[in-house]
Design a protein around this motif. Structure first.
Motif, PDB file in Angstrom:
ATOM      1  N   TYR A 164       2.165   2.448   4.839  1.00 29.92           N
ATOM      2  CA  TYR A 164       1.569   2.361   3.504  1.00 29.92           C
ATOM      3  C   TYR A 164       2.419   1.443   2.610  1.00 29.92           C
ATOM      4  N   MET A 165       3.726   1.616   2.709  1.00 26.66           N
ATOM      5  CA  MET A 165       4.629   0.777   1.898  1.00 26.66           C
ATOM      6  C   MET A 165       4.554  -0.688   2.342  1.00 26.66           C
ATOM      7  N   VAL A 166       4.413  -0.885   3.657  1.00 26.36           N
ATOM      8  CA  VAL A 166       4.266  -2.255   4.179  1.00 26.36           C
ATOM      9  C   VAL A 166       3.012  -2.909   3.598  1.00 26.36           C
ATOM     10  N   VAL A 167       1.916  -2.158   3.595  1.00 23.18           N
ATOM     11  CA  VAL A 167       0.659  -2.679   3.035  1.00 23.18           C
ATOM     12  C   VAL A 167       0.820  -3.026   1.566  1.00 23.18           C
ATOM     13  N   LEU A 168       1.516  -2.172   0.842  1.00 19.73           N
ATOM     14  CA  LEU A 168       1.729  -2.414  -0.591  1.00 19.73           C
ATOM     15  C   LEU A 168       2.481  -3.728  -0.809  1.00 19.73           C
ATOM     16  N   ILE A 169       3.492  -3.984  -0.010  1.00 24.95           N
ATOM     17  CA  ILE A 169       4.256  -5.235  -0.127  1.00 24.95           C
ATOM     18  C   ILE A 169       3.356  -6.433   0.204  1.00 24.95           C
ATOM     19  N   LEU A 170       2.544  -6.307   1.260  1.00 21.85           N
ATOM     20  CA  LEU A 170       1.672  -7.423   1.651  1.00 21.85           C
ATOM     21  C   LEU A 170       0.592  -7.702   0.597  1.00 21.85           C
ATOM     22  N   LEU A 171       0.152  -6.641  -0.094  1.00 18.52           N
ATOM     23  CA  LEU A 171      -0.825  -6.849  -1.174  1.00 18.52           C
ATOM     24  C   LEU A 171      -0.159  -7.550  -2.363  1.00 18.52           C
ATOM     25  N   GLY A 218     -10.211  -8.032   4.298  1.00 16.96           N
ATOM     26  CA  GLY A 218      -9.052  -7.383   3.690  1.00 16.96           C
ATOM     27  C   GLY A 218      -8.975  -5.911   4.060  1.00 16.96           C
ATOM     28  N   LEU A 219     -10.120  -5.232   4.059  1.00  9.76           N
ATOM     29  CA  LEU A 219     -10.143  -3.808   4.422  1.00  9.76           C
ATOM     30  C   LEU A 219      -9.764  -3.606   5.893  1.00  9.76           C
ATOM     31  N   LEU A 220     -10.332  -4.445   6.759  1.00  8.11           N
ATOM     32  CA  LEU A 220     -10.006  -4.336   8.188  1.00  8.11           C
ATOM     33  C   LEU A 220      -8.532  -4.640   8.434  1.00  8.11           C
ATOM     34  N   TYR A 221      -8.018  -5.660   7.723  1.00  4.23           N
ATOM     35  CA  TYR A 221      -6.616  -6.042   7.877  1.00  4.23           C
ATOM     36  C   TYR A 221      -5.696  -4.901   7.425  1.00  4.23           C
ATOM     37  N   THR A 222      -6.039  -4.272   6.309  1.00  3.75           N
ATOM     38  CA  THR A 222      -5.227  -3.165   5.800  1.00  3.75           C
ATOM     39  C   THR A 222      -5.225  -1.989   6.773  1.00  3.75           C
ATOM     40  N   LEU A 223      -6.404  -1.638   7.286  1.00  6.92           N
ATOM     41  CA  LEU A 223      -6.487  -0.541   8.257  1.00  6.92           C
ATOM     42  C   LEU A 223      -5.701  -0.872   9.522  1.00  6.92           C
ATOM     43  N   PHE A 224      -5.762  -2.122   9.934  1.00  8.06           N
ATOM     44  CA  PHE A 224      -5.013  -2.562  11.116  1.00  8.06           C
ATOM     45  C   PHE A 224      -3.504  -2.420  10.877  1.00  8.06           C
ATOM     46  N   ILE A 225      -3.039  -2.904   9.724  1.00  7.99           N
ATOM     47  CA  ILE A 225      -1.605  -2.865   9.421  1.00  7.99           C
ATOM     48  C   ILE A 225      -1.105  -1.423   9.304  1.00  7.99           C
ATOM     49  N   ILE A 226      -1.971  -0.519   8.870  1.00 10.11           N
ATOM     50  CA  ILE A 226      -1.549   0.880   8.751  1.00 10.11           C
ATOM     51  C   ILE A 226      -1.466   1.550  10.128  1.00 10.11           C
ATOM     52  N   PHE A 227      -2.542   1.467  10.886  1.00 14.41           N
ATOM     53  CA  PHE A 227      -2.664   2.314  12.068  1.00 14.41           C
ATOM     54  C   PHE A 227      -2.121   1.706  13.370  1.00 14.41           C
ATOM     55  N   VAL A 281      -6.864   5.962   0.520  1.00 15.45           N
ATOM     56  CA  VAL A 281      -8.024   5.547  -0.283  1.00 15.45           C
ATOM     57  C   VAL A 281      -7.580   4.633  -1.432  1.00 15.45           C
ATOM     58  N   ARG A 282      -6.476   4.992  -2.081  1.00 16.48           N
ATOM     59  CA  ARG A 282      -5.978   4.155  -3.181  1.00 16.48           C
ATOM     60  C   ARG A 282      -5.573   2.771  -2.688  1.00 16.48           C
ATOM     61  N   LEU A 283      -4.947   2.726  -1.523  1.00 19.81           N
ATOM     62  CA  LEU A 283      -4.558   1.420  -0.970  1.00 19.81           C
ATOM     63  C   LEU A 283      -5.789   0.579  -0.627  1.00 19.81           C
ATOM     64  N   LEU A 284      -6.827   1.235  -0.117  1.00 21.96           N
ATOM     65  CA  LEU A 284      -8.047   0.493   0.222  1.00 21.96           C
ATOM     66  C   LEU A 284      -8.745  -0.023  -1.042  1.00 21.96           C
ATOM     67  N   LEU A 285      -8.726   0.789  -2.098  1.00 20.77           N
ATOM     68  CA  LEU A 285      -9.305   0.322  -3.366  1.00 20.77           C
ATOM     69  C   LEU A 285      -8.500  -0.853  -3.926  1.00 20.77           C
ATOM     70  N   LEU A 286      -7.183  -0.754  -3.800  1.00 18.55           N
ATOM     71  CA  LEU A 286      -6.325  -1.861  -4.253  1.00 18.55           C
ATOM     72  C   LEU A 286      -6.582  -3.114  -3.412  1.00 18.55           C
ATOM     73  N   THR A 287      -6.837  -2.907  -2.127  1.00 18.83           N
ATOM     74  CA  THR A 287      -7.170  -4.029  -1.243  1.00 18.83           C
ATOM     75  C   THR A 287      -8.450  -4.718  -1.699  1.00 18.83           C
ATOM     76  N   PRO A 300       6.562   8.999  -2.329  1.00 19.95           N
ATOM     77  CA  PRO A 300       6.298   8.091  -3.453  1.00 19.95           C
ATOM     78  C   PRO A 300       6.439   6.634  -2.987  1.00 19.95           C
ATOM     79  N   LEU A 301       5.314   5.948  -2.882  1.00 17.05           N
ATOM     80  CA  LEU A 301       5.341   4.629  -2.242  1.00 17.05           C
ATOM     81  C   LEU A 301       6.185   3.611  -3.004  1.00 17.05           C
ATOM     82  N   LEU A 302       6.016   3.569  -4.329  1.00 20.19           N
ATOM     83  CA  LEU A 302       6.792   2.587  -5.100  1.00 20.19           C
ATOM     84  C   LEU A 302       8.286   2.901  -5.044  1.00 20.19           C
ATOM     85  N   ARG A 303       8.615   4.172  -5.217  1.00 12.50           N
ATOM     86  CA  ARG A 303      10.031   4.558  -5.101  1.00 12.50           C
ATOM     87  C   ARG A 303      10.526   4.339  -3.677  1.00 12.50           C
ATOM     88  N   GLY A 304       9.624   4.544  -2.731  1.00 15.54           N
ATOM     89  CA  GLY A 304      10.002   4.352  -1.336  1.00 15.54           C
ATOM     90  C   GLY A 304      10.385   2.914  -1.039  1.00 15.54           C
TER      91      GLY A 304
END
Length: 220
Positions: A116-123, A85-94, A35-41, A6-10
């Motif tokens: 994933y949690m890191v990306v959520l904070i950066l968004l 934004g999409l490229l940046y998110t994929l970079f930060i994840i992988f 996919v949800r993170l990319l849509l949010l991005t 659970p990302l938010l709880r995490g």
């Protein structure tokens, strides 16, 4: 049946979720979360582009171009911002997950979940900066959450300003979050983990500062 992190709880309860993550052998829903993170991005970067954040150079030249040229520019600017934004998110994840996987005895899919949690904070950081830009005119270099303002008060050197503006409270938050998780799921010593994270974050800050000084938008 695997465990869905659970990302938010995490983010809110890293101690509890990190110990749960350590016990689990399989994780489920990783691709759905990606996919949800990319849509949010797309949503966050699209919103930022809609308000013209990052288009200051062209805004200063608005009297030199026609209305149709400006509309075309806005279209391509929006597409470019979302793509970035999409490229940046994929970079930060992988990329950080792969780097940490090579140095720590941790499973790659668990490191992906942490990123994933890191990306959520950066968004969230990106989203919070939008009203600051709209109502106070503060760009990334002058964000209230970065050390860029302090750097501007003591030096006029562009590289140093970009360097310190890349260090934000949100990025410090991601550092602490990564450390809390890695300390639990990795067998490496806490000191080694801190050194690895410091080196990785410092590298990204330096690269970010150098790219900012290039001013790629002036080449267009």
């Amino acid at each position: 049946m695997g465990y869905r992190v659970p990302l938010l709880r995490g983010i809110k309860e890293p101690y509890l979720i990190s110990h749960q993550l350590r016990k689990e052998e399989e994780l489920e829903g990783l691709w759905k979360q990606a996919v949800r993170l990319l849509l949010l991005t797309i949503l966050v970067y699209g919103l930022s582009a809609y308000f013209g954040i990052g288009s200051e150079l062209t805004a200063r030249r608005i009297t030199e171009i026609s209305g149709s040229e400006y509309e075309i520019y806005k279209l391509f600017f929006g597409i470019g911002q979302v793509t970035w934004g999409l490229l940046y998110t994929l970079f930060i994840i992988f990329v950080p997950a792969l780097f940490l996987w090579t140095l720590l005895d941790s499973e790659y899919h668990k490191l992906i979940s942490i990123q994933y949690m890191v990306v959520l904070i950066l968004l969230v950081e990106k989203l919070v900066n939008i009203p600051l830009y709209i109502y106070m005119g503060l760009n990334n270099e002058s964000s209230l959450f970065s050390f860029g303002i302090m750097a501007q008060a003591i030096t006029s050197k562009e590289l140093l300003i970009y360097f310190f503006s890349s260090i934000t409270l949100f990025k410090i938050w991601t550092f602490i979050l990564q450390y809390k998780y890695l300390k639990v799921i990795s067998e490496k010593s806490p000191r080694f983990i801190i050194l690895i994270l410091l080196g990785m974050h410092l590298f990204f800050v330096i690269v970010s500062a150098l790219l900012s000084t290039i001013h790629l938008e002036k080449l267009i």
